[in-house]
Each structure stands twice: as C-alpha cells, then as structure tokens.
Design an enzyme around this catalytic site. Structure first.
Site, PDB file in Angstrom:
ATOM      1  N   GLU C 160       0.803  -1.226   0.000  1.00  0.00           N
ATOM      2  CA  GLU C 160       0.000   0.000   0.000  1.00  0.00           C
ATOM      3  C   GLU C 160       0.837   1.278   0.000  1.00  0.00           C
ATOM      4  O   GLU C 160       0.654   2.145   0.863  1.00  0.00           O
ATOM      5  CB  GLU C 160      -0.973   0.012   1.183  1.00  0.00           C
ATOM      6  CG  GLU C 160      -2.042  -1.067   1.071  1.00  0.00           C
ATOM      7  CD  GLU C 160      -3.098  -0.987   2.169  1.00  0.00           C
ATOM      8  OE1 GLU C 160      -2.952  -0.161   3.073  1.00  0.00           O
ATOM      9  OE2 GLU C 160      -4.070  -1.760   2.108  1.00  0.00           O
ATOM     10  N   CYS C 169       7.408  13.835   0.486  1.00  0.00           N
ATOM     11  CA  CYS C 169       8.445  13.984   1.514  1.00  0.00           C
ATOM     12  C   CYS C 169       9.034  15.374   1.382  1.00  0.00           C
ATOM     13  O   CYS C 169       9.293  15.834   0.274  1.00  0.00           O
ATOM     14  CB  CYS C 169       9.512  12.902   1.317  1.00  0.00           C
ATOM     15  SG  CYS C 169      11.004  13.172   2.303  1.00  0.00           S
ATOM     16  N   GLU C 325      -6.274  -8.007  -0.373  1.00  0.00           N
ATOM     17  CA  GLU C 325      -6.838  -7.866   0.970  1.00  0.00           C
ATOM     18  C   GLU C 325      -8.328  -7.580   0.800  1.00  0.00           C
ATOM     19  O   GLU C 325      -8.704  -6.563   0.207  1.00  0.00           O
ATOM     20  CB  GLU C 325      -6.173  -6.729   1.759  1.00  0.00           C
ATOM     21  CG  GLU C 325      -4.679  -6.916   1.945  1.00  0.00           C
ATOM     22  CD  GLU C 325      -4.044  -5.811   2.806  1.00  0.00           C
ATOM     23  OE1 GLU C 325      -4.787  -5.056   3.445  1.00  0.00           O
ATOM     24  OE2 GLU C 325      -2.803  -5.710   2.797  1.00  0.00           O
ATOM     25  N   GLN C 374      -5.985  -4.363  16.343  1.00  0.00           N
ATOM     26  CA  GLN C 374      -6.618  -5.398  17.151  1.00  0.00           C
ATOM     27  C   GLN C 374      -8.114  -5.520  16.890  1.00  0.00           C
ATOM     28  O   GLN C 374      -8.698  -6.583  17.075  1.00  0.00           O
ATOM     29  CB  GLN C 374      -6.369  -5.134  18.639  1.00  0.00           C
ATOM     30  CG  GLN C 374      -4.901  -5.245  19.011  1.00  0.00           C
ATOM     31  CD  GLN C 374      -4.643  -4.916  20.475  1.00  0.00           C
ATOM     32  OE1 GLN C 374      -5.491  -5.143  21.330  1.00  0.00           O
ATOM     33  NE2 GLN C 374      -3.475  -4.375  20.763  1.00  0.00           N
TER      34      GLN C 374
END
Lengths: 656, 656, 656
Positions: C160, C169, C325, C374
C-alpha cells in the site's frame, strides 16, 4: 498632506458628485499584442481608471538592480493613449523569489517558530528591517520613474495588508521589537506593565521587558492583555510600514490620490491607522467572503468612516471611500464559492453607489489562466471573450450615468442622523476573549448597523474619537473599552439631546483588557440607573435540554431571538424603565433593555432585537430583511437583495 | 501518614458529620485595605476555610532567593484574626517568569518537539529534575515559614495537575526517563517488552530500550502498548512529583489535611495515585465542563472512591472527598459557557452534600479583573459587590445548617449496596484504541453509574483492588483490562452472592494492551456461558442508508437505543438466559444481554439500556432522567435537576 | 517481462476462468505449533494462496546482516506441505527499528519540516537514496533465498505505497531531487518552467531551478502548477522505487506473478505506473473505507483498468485484477467502524467475482492480538476459533465452485460496451484546485460509473491513452486536462460512431494546470457547438437563503439534484440540442446538457443526473440504487446491496 478632494471628482451638470469606474489589469500576464485592444475595450465600457503593477515586481526587477521597465512604460502609455488613467500599485505584497532567497529575513515567522515558506503572498514581516529597506528601495525606484507621469492618477500602497492572518510575526526580530514597543508604551517601567496587565494572575509577573515572550501557543490561553498588545503592535507595525511607503510617494508624486486597499473581512489591520492619514478609505468588496448584503453595507460604511479625521462630526458624506476590487462573479477562495445569478453584479454596484462610494474598480479585467485564482471570475473570460460581468458592468454604468443626468438628486448621500461608534481596539478585545461562539465584535456591530438600515437610516460608522454631538442617535454596540474620553463623548452626545444606545459587551474593560473596578457599563452605570449582571451566553445547561432565553419587548406574543450574547440588568433605579425582559431559558424574567433619559442599554445581540428596539424608540417600522432603503432627495430608493431588483431610481428601476 | 479523620470533622448535636464551607481567595490580586472587609464578609457568609497562595509564587519570590512574605503573613493573619482557617497551596503550577528563564528545562516539550512557551499555566514537566528541585525548594521554604502556623488547616499540593493535557512531555529528559522506566518495568529485558507488546506487528521490534522513541505523531497510529505505557509513565511521574512535595509538607507541618485538587474531567492523572496516600479525594466541580448532572454525580463518587485504600470494602462512607473549587455561576473556559439560572448554584451544593462531600469551597471569592479568567463568576463581582452566587451560597449554608439541626439523619450517606469498579488503566486503554466515536471509558462508566442512580441506589466507585464481597451489586462497565486479580475479585463477589454485571468493553486485553488469547469476557466467558462476538459500532453500512441496531428486552414494543457501542454474544450455553437482543440494523436478532447465575453481560452502552436491565434485575423502576433520589434515613431526598427544586428535606424543601 | 497470463489461471471444465482464493497470514505473530493446524484449516476452507512476510523484516534481520530465516523457511514449508502456494511480500513498508536508527535518512520529512517519527508504518521516503539501497539489499537477500522456491507463486512488492498521505516527503534530499526532476522535465530551462506555470502571477518567477521550494504550507495557497508537479513527482518516485524492487525479483524469481497492492481510496500513487508494467492490477478492498457499493464497484473496475497497456481497446476482460486484501468484517481504521451484518461478506465476494477479479485473498487469517489493528476482523478470532467471516467465506467458495461447475457461462465478464476514461493527473488537478466542496475527481468519476452500472452496463475504466474506437459509449467525467492526444482519441471515438459524454470539469486546463486559451471544453467546444459559462457550485448567495439550482431534463416535474458541481453552457449553436436546463437557484433556465451529433456535454455532477441522461440517450431505464445488475450469458445476475441477496445465479440465488 492628502490631496484636495475636488481634484478627483467629477461633477454632474446639476452639481452632484459622480462616480468613476475602472478595473484591475495585469498586462504582464497577457501578450503585448493584446494590450491596445484591451484598452480600447475598457474605454468602450466606460472605464476611466486602470490599476496595474501591484504583483509585478519580479517582472520589472528580475534580479537585484536589473530593471526592465520597458514593458511597463509601454503598458502605461498604451492605456494613457486610449484615454485611461493609471492607478499604480507598489509591489510589496509579493517580493520576488530572488529577494526572499537573498534576504530571507524579509519573510515572517509563524506561531510555530518556522519562517514562512515562499509561495502564495503576504509572507513578509512588516517588522523586518530588511523588508522595510527593500520596500523603500523599490518604491523609490518606481516613484522616480513614474512619479511625474501624467497618466498616473493614484497610487495604491501595498495590497490587502493583514489578509490571511498575516500581520503578526513570531521572529526574534519581531520579538525584540515588541519588547521595545512595550517598554516605550510603559515608559520603561516593567512595574507599570505588570500593574496594568495584572500579571500577578497565574504568577506571570515580568522581571523585565526582556522577559516578555511572544504569545506562542502553549498549553492553554495567554493573558488577554498580552494578546491584545500583540495584536495592536502588529497592526501598528503594518501601518508604520505603509506610512514609510506613503512618505516616498507623496514626496515624489504629489497631487495623486493615495490609498491602501484593505479587505475589511479581517481585523489584523486597523483601517483608521491606514486610511485617516490619506483621507481616503479603500476597500475590496467580495460579498461572497464578507457574509450577506448587511455585511457588505456595513463594510462600505466602515470604509468611509475609516477615513474620517479625529473630532470630525456629521458633515454629510461621512468620509470618502473607493472600492478598488469589486467582485464580478464567482470567486475562488471562499470555500464553496457560490454561483452568481443574473443581475447580482449590477445590484452590488448599485449598493456601492448608494452608500456613497466615489470610485469603483472591478477585479479583474480578464480571468487568470495561471496561478491560484484561475476560478476567479472577471469582466472577460480566460480566452478574452466578454463574460457576463462585462454586460452587467456596462448596464450599471449606463444606468448610473442616466440617473446622474436625469435625477442627480437621488445620488448624493445626505448627512446621516445616526452614528455607530466603532473602534478596532474593541475588535481585538473580543477576539482574545470571545467567551461564547457567535458574539464577535463584527457580529455585534453588524447587527446594530443592519437594524438601523432596516429602518431606512443612513449610518456614519465613526471612530471613538469622533465628535458625536451632531447626531440624533448614537449606537454603541460592543464598545468594549472604557476610557475617560469615550465616556465624555457619549455624555456630550446625551447632553446634546442624542439618543445613545449601548449594545452588549460595551464599556467593560480598560485599554489593557482589565475589567473595570465599577459596575458595567463602566462610566455610565450610574447614569443608566442599572448595572449589567449576567453577560454571556443565553443558553442554559445541560446543553441538550435547554432552550436559550429570548427577549420580549412590548408584545409578549412576539419573543425575539437574542443571538449569541445576552446581558441582563439589575439594581434598576426607580426612574429607569425596563423596555424588555428575558423570556424562557435560564434568565427568564430578567431585564434586558433599560432606558433612563436618553441612555439605553440593549442587552441582546441579534439584528432582530436591535431593529425592534430601534423601531420602538424611533417610531419606525423595520423593513423586511431583503429590502435595503435609502432616503434620497425626498424619495425612497430601494434595493431588493432577494429579487435583485431596484426601485425608486426612475427609468432605471425594475419596478415601481 | 494521613491525619486521622476525626480531627477534621464537625459533628452535629445529633451525631452526624457536618460539612464545612470555604472559598478560594487571592489576596495578592486586591488592595490590602480590602482584606479585612473580605474576611469579615466571609465569616458573615458562614465560611470557615480559605484557600490561598497557589498562584502567588512570583509575588513572594520575585527573584531567586529574594523572599517577600510580609504580605502573605499579613493576609494569613488577617484571615485568622477573623476566625478563618487557611488552606495553603503550593505554587508549583505556575512558576515565575524569572525561573522559567533561568532554568528553561523546567518547561515541558510538546509533541511537536518545541519547548512549551511560558504563559498560561501547567507548562512544566514533572519529569524535569530542575522542576523537581525547584518545587522541593519552594515548598520547603513555605513549610518552613508556615508549617506550624496555627491558622493553617490544610495544604493543597500543586493545582489541577494534568489539566489541559499537560501531563505528557516530549523532552529528551522525559524520553530518557521513559526508557529507564520501561527498562525497570521489564526487568531490563527488551525481549520481555517486545514479547509483552507484540512489537513483531509492523516490524517494530526494539533492539534495546535506547531504541524506544516517544510516540511522536507520525503518519498513522502508534502501537497502543506504547501509547498506554506512555500515558501510565506520565501519570506516575506526576504522582511522584506530588509525593515529593507531600513528604516535605508532612514532615514540616504535621496534623494538617493534605490533598491535591484534581479536575476529574481529564484522565491524564490517576486520581488514586494522588488521593490514596492521603486518604482524601479532592475534586474541582465545574458542572458546565463535566457534562450534565449525571456526570457531576459520577465525579463526586469517583472523588470519594479515589481515596479508598486497597482491599477496602463497603464501609458506609465509601471514601472521603472535598470540593476545593465549586462553580458559582458561568465560567470562561467551556467554549460556549452557558448562563446559570437562579437556584442552580444552590442545587449543585445540595448535590455535593448528598453525595457525602465533607468540605466545599467556592471558586472564587471575587471575580478576577485581570488575566485569563475575567468571565469566571465568583461570590463577589469584579467591583466587590455581592454577586447572585453569594445569596445562593448563603441560602444553601442556612438550609444545610437547618437540616443538620432538625433532621440530621437525612444527611449521612448510608453504606452503598452497589459498587462500580473503576480503574484509570482502562480509561487509558480506550483512549488509545477508541474504535468508535462516543464510547469512551468515561461515557461507558457514567452510563452505568447514572442508571444505578436512576434506581435511587447509592454507588461506591471502587478501585479494581477493592474487596467486592460486601456489595449486593457489582457493576463493571468498561472494565477493559484482564488480570488474574480482577477475575478473582469478581469471582469472590459472585461467590458471596453478588449480582455482577459486566458492561461493554470489559475484560478484553491485558495490562500491556494485548488482546486476551481466550474468549471475551476474558476469564469469565466460561462462567457466563457465552462469548462476545461483535464488539463495536451498532451502525451499519453504508452510513447514509443504515439505522443502528437497537436493544429489546422484555417488551418488544420498547426498543432502546444502545449508545455508541454494542456487543453481541454467541455460543450461548443452554443454561444461560438471553435477556435482550438486538433489534433492527446490522445485528438484528443477536443476543446482547446474557445472564447465567449471578453473572450478567450487558452489551449496550446507553444509560437507558443500563437502567432498564438494572430495573429488571433488581425489580426497581427507574426515575425520570431529571430526578436524582437519595434514600436517607428512611426518606427519599429528591433533587430535581430540571426545575432546580428539592424535595424530602423537611422545611428546606421546595415541594413535597 | 510480465509472466504470461495463462500460467496463472485455472479453467473450469467448460472453459471459463476460475477464481482462486487465499488469505493473508502472519506466522511470525503466532506460535510455531499452530502453523500446521492453520495451514490445514486454510486448505479445508478451499484456499490456495497465502500471502506472508510483508511486515516481518525485523524478524528475519533482527540486526544488520544477522539473518534468521529458519522460521520463515519452516513457515513456507509448512504451508507448502499442506498444498498451499505462497505470495511473498517484500518488507519495505516497515523497516526495522535498528535500520531507522542507523540510517535515519530513510525516514521521510513532513510538511512541518520534522523527520517522521518511527512507529506506525509508511514513514519512509522513496526518494531517499539510503531507503532505495536498503530496499534493494533486503529484496536481493529475499530473492536469493526464496526466488526459486517452488511454493512461491507470486511476489508482492511493498505494501500500500502512498497510504496515509505518505508519498510526499519534504526532506532536503527530496527537495533537491524535485528540483532536478523539474530541470529534466523542462529541458534545463527555468524560463520554460516560468512560462509553463505562469509564475508571473503573484511575482513568483524563479531565477533558477535551485530557487524552487517545496510547497511547504504558508499563509495561503501555492501555485497549483507547483502543487500538481509535486504530486506527480512524489508518485513517480514511489513508482520508480517499486520498479527497482521488481527488477530484482523478476531477475531472481522468474515466472511468478508480480504486483503491488494499492489502496485505491488514496490518490497519492498513480495505479497505472505501478500495475501496467506487470499487467496485473492489485487492490485492497475495504468497502467501509471506500464509501458505498458504487465506490467498491468503481475501484474494482479501476484496478482492472490500471493494468491495461497503452493503446489497448476493449478486449473483453478489460484488464486483470487481484484483491489481495478483502474485508472480512468490521475494521479498525475508518473512524466509526460500522458493524457488518450476516451475508455482507459473502456479497462483497460475489461483487468482486462478478467484476472479473481473478484472485481474492481475505485480510487476515486471524485477528491480531497486539499492535494497531486489534479491532480488525479476520477469518479466525483472536483466540483462533472460527469467526463469522470463516463461514461466509466458506459459503461463497462453495457457491462459486457450484456456479462454475453448473453455469460457467454466468461468470466470465463479457466485452464492455462502455469505456470510462480515467487518468490520475486529473485527480491531482482537482485536488489542488477543489473550488467547491464535494466535487472531487473521485466523486465526479464515480457518479458517471455508477450511472452506467444502474443501466446494467459493464464499464471498462480505461487510461487516457487507450484506444477508444471499439466502444459504443465513452464517458469522460472530470477529464480535466486538455492534450492534443486526448482530443484526437475522443475525435476518433466520435468518428467511429461512439456516443461521447463529457462530464463536468472536463477539458479545462493543460498538463501544467494552466487554463486553456480557448472555450471550454477545450478542443471540443466548436464540435459541441457550445461553451461552458458557469462552472462551479450550484448554490447561491447568501448561503442561508438560497437553494441550489437543479436540473430538468425531459420531464419538468422531476427536477434532479445536480450534486456538488454544475456547468451551464452558452453560445449554443442552432444545430445543437439542449437536453437539460437548470431549474431554480442562481442559474435558473440556463442550458446544462447539450448534444451535437455524438458529442454530449453533461454539466451536472450527481449520479442521478448521469443515470437519467444516459437512460435517455441509450433508451434504458435505471435500476434502483440498491440493485447491481450484470448481464451474463444472456441472463441478469443481480446483487441486492440492501438486502444482501443474490438473484440469477441458479441454485446459488437467494431469490428468483
């Protein structure tokens, strides 16, 4: 010395002042081959003035000392040859890249301690000596070259200083200057500062001026005395930098109008410090950024008032104002940038005219193809064809000339019966202690102004040092700061028979933002025969179960919203009259409007409340919100901001 | 060694504990000539205690080592001569400017890496050695001078530590201390830390403690184990700094009450670490900042509970609490700052009294004329005249004395039948993994507390290491962290016959914020005969077309909102009972409330759901939201938070 | 050289392509003793592919040069022994702590000038030479060890990239690289850049490439030409870094599939720069983050289209796509994280299948016990038991196999009749000049795509350099940038008989973000016989009193909302047809939809407006919003996104 006014006005056959029109133009952005056509087209439209040059520094000084004025000479001559006059802008809002690289200290430092990046504009610090030097240098060069040019009718000094919250600078140079400024203000006595600011609060007593830090954001709020002083310092620095430029222009190009165009949606700059020395207020009018038609009306009157000298009383015009940038369609910078319907541009222009603006320039001639403002509408489209604004401007000019010719008595602004006292210091006070949402100085002041306008009253927005004795009504909304001079002027107005109406948040703290040691309204509580008790939100607690208090005046069936702020009064004297009380909410039944003699305290913030109270006191009925009425030459000229139609202007009218 | 309790209580003729009253006072902010009048007026009002000095450092040490205590001596003596006792505050929340300039390392560093600017307050780092040294120095000086003064009844250590999110510091000194703290916690083994935190996730395995960085904001979230550890470290640093001050005070001024006033709307500081060592919880009660009357009630009970020792069970009072700052009217710092209606201040005081608060001081005596809190109401107005709060305080004190005299049995808080287990570690856990809006630890806990209060039940808010066996009902909302000790205590309560109700987000992760490797509720799933399946938002997807799931209990016609969080249960054992199910939304039909024996899991977050489930289980009918009922001496004392009236207090009552 | 496609597809008995399934697995997060059980369970579920390793760098290189591959060898062998194939991820999204400490220059710098803190992920700079070196080093090591391993079926390059707004940046290294990139792009001529960008605006003329600063936030907006160039530079840097990795993998592990999984909710990375070289688009599908079912459908088609080569026309499949995914239940990162009802996971999978996705891996096998995710659902729960998603995945696989066996003609995607032209450059253009809320490139494009889907039409999302001549309908919503090549391709499509529909914000500016010097739509205005006049918000002014303009097509009784953007047309030629006009609001009566020959300009942004216009033009009736229809093998396969049911798939269908 400001130029005499007469030199810059045209007079109609019947003697009325006559507006002049113009446009902002960027020859450097278009091919030379286009310039003459543009100039001819401007003349065809009826324009007289063209503002140029204020963002062109890099084009005429591409490297230090290497000047390339040929193109600008040609541009000015092209315009002049077409019969146009030029307003030349000093270019100090956007110094060139090479200069920022050579002397980075011209750039300001943000509250995060980082020097502002180059890019966009207004990234400079007016406290920077380097910036001041470079500004003086380039202005001297410009004045030397064009100061005597016959086509130059006016000079614009800088461009919208303070816009984008840019006035304050957190550089070390600014820090030292702030300390020196404070030392000067307090006569070198840090004890005087500590006393005046009450720094014993939270143990912030300064041992010396060197110990005063800039109000860099920290865990929670700073002392408001420090914050107000910092705002005032920054505004003064900006005003001083402008004054330095003006001095050069005045010396080298005498007899021209001088102004700095302000965007009065900001409060960084005190417009009086900028406009008063020149006798001419200048404002950029972008209704989509300012709010609604009421906000525009207020800003127009503020611009006029900003040019008034101290001690000036009502004298008819109430100050001179130019609009140097007038919105011609959708813009690019207000977040959602609404569409502009047919007739709106024309109506905005008529609003400016009826508020007594002398000169109006549209921004801009042709829509920019490059850079940040590509979605900003103009009189011409990006490809040079005529945009809808061109037609509306043309129609307005034709209409204005027709009214000026057939009914010139409808145009001059008569002496105002109403003064609204306005001072920038109060705006800063409420900025640093807002206390509630939706009760800013601007909101409170605009509500009072709009209410007077609903009654068809012209309003002079006058400075706190104005002579108030010639007005029938004096409005003092959010006149926050108490000074002996202010009290004396209000007393004088009362003595002269005026009705004086204090609005919410008035006469609360001294000039250092310290609460008065007496009942509020400070200095006038005894005269009022009452004191302010609750001052703040009308909402209750808990938030989800509580309606705010409303206001009831003479008719209990018509409770009025009070807006974001309410004040209740207590200890009401027997000979004082309670004109209105809170209804419902946490303050139910408490007095909100009290009158004693000519003095009224109105503790509500909404335009509706102001309009109803004014209507009661002056026995006038407020007009609907969308109608703006001007009493001119015995007639009512009416602008309908909902339908965008005009009435009362004779053959120009859309309706009766 | 905490002082014995009896020494600090007054007893009514009939034996009940009697509240004491006081006020916060800033003699340094007012002319000396006013002090004696103020003291007399305090006595007239019925006050006994005056808190002073906590922001006065710069006034008694204007330069290093140059002490000017004369004014403070005089202030204390003036108060003492009037018959008042003094609560002296240590001044470490606002060190003087000169100290911040001399030792800038006392100032904390923000997450942006910049040292906090001086100004406002709480800009110091409790990890800073310099700060600790200077705090010890000034406290020693104070204790040396006033430790034995007979007028000093109590010491306040610091002021609202952690307020304004100030506990954490990102300085290099704090960074090194955090690494050392972690090394100590994990026995010097970085492998132990890596294992405990699961740093293999996203490859964050640390090679050494020196490699652990502070959780400086970066592109997305940090490991929650790191975040929780950092919160715990910061709270411990703050508690340690307070303990150092207390040690000096205890040694030099024995026999006085000791406390630190916390603002329990924050979670930066663990109140038990602060209050337990002194046996006295102290809280500043600002209802406008805390939320609504339910939030106030919870915080009052939390303050009491924070003072409980480990292993303590129900013993009637459930902990001692003082309110050292009580809101007397509108404040200045809650954003919109609502108005305060007549009767509200009195009602807030009665709520404090009925919740068993021992001592109540209003903040503050007279409204500040300078500094950040000018809009904060007080007992006196800015000009020294009596504000509405003065009358309400006077009325409350009269009423309280009257009830204490005529009906003293109505005042003492009886032993509570309900315990609510509360631990700050859980608050930090949910802070760093919120997962949804509107399901913070405080929200979840307050819902359960308020539900018990709706049933008229007194609640002890007890620590996770309390003895639960004496309670009839144990509420465990958001008891997030699983430890063997917690499970054992809940099991013991069940064994003792208690009804134990686990709320949402309970028993999910270990003390390092790692999910348990067993069904949720961890440690009690087998006993419950069910496991949590969905745990999170009740809303569906897509957001604009989906209503959230509701809860249906016994009456299918009355679906209940579940609030910001829902948990469904699965694998329900045959001998377990489903008391409620989801209705509508994405979880339609799933079990939400399951009971097996004395253990209940309640998977909804709203107060309404808690109240209905508790009502079913305890066969009580919830009162309306605006009524707060206390069962006292066989009667019902009722506070009506909507009408601000009181019932059941005999002649003091507004209604029957 | 991309691998041949056939090698990676399975074929059903009747010849249709057959999807493959898999899962993302983190053996390093679980005990070794669990691996074999997990592998067996995966096979039981019907999985073939297991992605591993992309976040495991610290586990196999815990210190520089110290490699511990034993566990990974064992993990791969365990999976292979169970019959599974491995997708091995390069670990460059999360370099280890030791590397960030040793070479901190691999970390990116934020717009605030601070180097990103370690923690979370994607904190690296793809411009950093150190980062590139370390990436090449570790990928070489991985390829050397596993390149020839028979179990390795595919490589995932990085993870990703660009997510969390991480592509840009602000380091000095990136600054210098940006300057060099600009110099290269403009042939070393700063004059060329100044001309192309129109830097004369606001005096920003650059004296040299060294003078170009990064667009660090400053007082107001930067030149959009600079901003677009910076976005393009950052995307190219990222693509270049990925290409370097691919070169190593291709050389050392030939014949495997290669891809980089993108989260196409971001626009930092140009998916075509990443996917085209490998011929395989890969996307992570999280419907809760993407928006609604329409957004998912669009992203699936975009992923396919991102793999198309230049000059490619319709060829049936319209590109290859994998989902690496796939969301299996609630996630943890969307702010409120809705619940997932029964049947939703299955429906998402069927949506992917019907859109022609080749391979689908769920993320992730087992819910993480530690770290940031989680609360992210998985096929197994935290404790290893089967979560609801396991059952849904199993059901879907069974159903898919059944349909593939009994009705294979229902699965292949037929050649699309509709192309939607999409280019990332346009997304960047509208990102830097949004002009209004709610009119982003994604919003405008998705509205057109969803409208075509409402009519049951398959859509190829094709690049701007595609061959459009084979399509019946070409949609060009927000095709902002004008280039000669684009105009030529649209003209060719018209010449080939296609209906070409230009949407709002199309053909406005050149590739440097400078407005065209001709009427809009640039290049096609003459052909259209009309030009765009107003382009922006449909709302009026003042905001509180103004309804936005709507659109009326053939039926005046059914005004349609236009969404966040409207365009009116003017100078409409006699032989052009006005198909729709604005109704109400500030643009009442103005033409909004104009057609001339095969060319249509549609000036509204809403899906409803697109669907109605398309329906009129193609004589089809739009389906309700919740139904997604696929015409397959002469039948209609229908996904009902409201009830989560399926129709038209034979025995698999929930309803007729």
């Amino acid at each position: 010395m400001p130029p005499t006014r007469a030199a810059h006005r045209r007079v109609t056959p019947r003697g009325a002042t006559f507006m002049r029109f113009g446009v902002c133009y960027y020859p450097e952005q278009w091919p030379r081959g286009r310039w003459a056509d543009d100039a001819a087209s401007m003349v065809e439209l009826g324009l007289e003035l063209v503002r140029i040059g204020e963002f062109a520094w890099s084009r005429y000084e591409p490297a230090r000392g290497r000047f390339e004025f040929g193109w600008l000479d040609e541009a000015i001559d092209t315009l002049a040859n077409a019969g146009l006059k030029v307003v030349l802008g000093t270019p100090t809002a956007t110094p060139p890249v090479w200069l920022a690289r050579e002397r980075p200290e011209i750039l300001s430092v943000g509250p995060d301690g980082r020097r502002r990046a180059y890019g966009s504009r207004r990234h400079t610090s007016t406290t920077s000596r380097a910036y001041r030097e470079e500004a003086a240098r380039i202005v001297s060069v410009l004045v030397g070259r064009y100061g005597q040019h016959p086509a130059i009718a006016a000079w614009q000094i800088d461009n919208e200083p303070g816009n984008h919250d840019s006035a304050r600078c957190w550089s070390e140079e600014s820090h030292l200057a702030f300390q020196a400024w404070l030392s000067c203000r307090f006569g070198g006595s840090i004890e005087a500062l500590n006393d005046a600011w009450g720094t014993v609060f939270w143990s912030m007593t300064y041992p010396s001026f060197e110990a005063v830090e800039l109000p860099v954001p920290t865990v929670t709020g700073h002392n408001p005395s420090l914050l107000v002083a910092h705002l005032a310092f920054a505004a003064e620095q900006a005003a001083e930098a402008l004054a330095e430029q003006r001095a050069i222009v005045t010396a080298g190009s005498p007899g021209r109008e001088l102004f700095t165009n302000l965007y009065l949606g900001d409060i960084d700059i005190d417009p009086r410090q900028v406009a008063r020395p020149t006798g001419l207020g200048s404002v950029d009018i972008y209704p989509h950024g300012l709010g609604n038609a009421d906000d525009v009306a207020f800003v127009l009157d503020l611009a006029r008032g900003s040019a008034l000298a101290a001690e000036q009383g009502p004298e008819g015009l109430g100050g001179r104002a130019w609009i140097v940038e007038q919105q011609p369609g959708p813009v690019n910078w207000t977040g959602d940038n609404p569409a502009v319907p047919a007739g709106q541009v024309r109506l905005w222009c008529w609003q400016a005219a009826m508020h007594g603006v002398e000169t109006l320039l549209w921004f801009r001639w042709r829509a920019a193809r490059a850079g940040q403002e590509q979605h900003h509408a103009a009189l011409l489209r990006h490809d040079g064809t005529r945009a809808p604004a061109w037609d509306e401007a043309a129609r307005f000019i034709r209409e204005y000339e027709r009214v000026g010719s057939l009914s010139p008595h409808l145009l001059p602004r008569p002496p105002a019966r109403v003064a609204l006292v306005h001072d920038h210091l109060d705006a800063w006070m409420l900025e640093v202690i807002p206390q509630v949402h939706d009760a800013s100085h601007r909101m409170l002041v605009t509500a009072a102004h709009a209410a007077a306008r609903r009654l068809g009253l012209d309003v002079d927005v006058v400075p706190a040092d104005a002579d108030l004795t010639g007005y029938e009504v004096v409005l003092a909304p959010a006149l926050h700061t108490v000074t002996p001079d202010r009290i004396a002027r209000l007393e004088a107005a009362l003595a002269a028979g005026a009705l004086v109406i204090l609005g919410p948040r008035s006469l609360v703290r001294d000039q250092h933002a310290v609460w008065v040691d007496e009942p509020v309204p400070g200095g006038l509580s005894a005269r009022l025969g009452a004191r302010v008790e609750h001052a703040g939100s009308p909402a209750g607690w808990p938030r989800d179960a509580s309606d705010p208090s409303q206001l009831v005046l003479d008719d209990p069936r018509e409770p009025l919203a009070v807006g974001g702020w309410i004040e209740t009064l207590t200890d009401v004297a027997d000979d004082a009259t309670v004109l209105g009380r809170a209804r419902g909410g946490p303050l139910d039944g408490e007095p909100v409007v009290v009158r004693r003699g000519g003095l009224v305290h109105l503790g509500a913030a909404s335009m509706e409340a102001w309009a109803r109270v004014l209507g009661l006191l002056l026995r006038r009925r407020p007009r609907p919100d969308h109608l703006e009425v001007f009493e001119r030459g015995g007639r009512h000229v009416t602008l309908d901001h909902r339908t965008r139609t005009i009435g009362g202007l004779g053959s120009v009218s859309d309706r009766d």
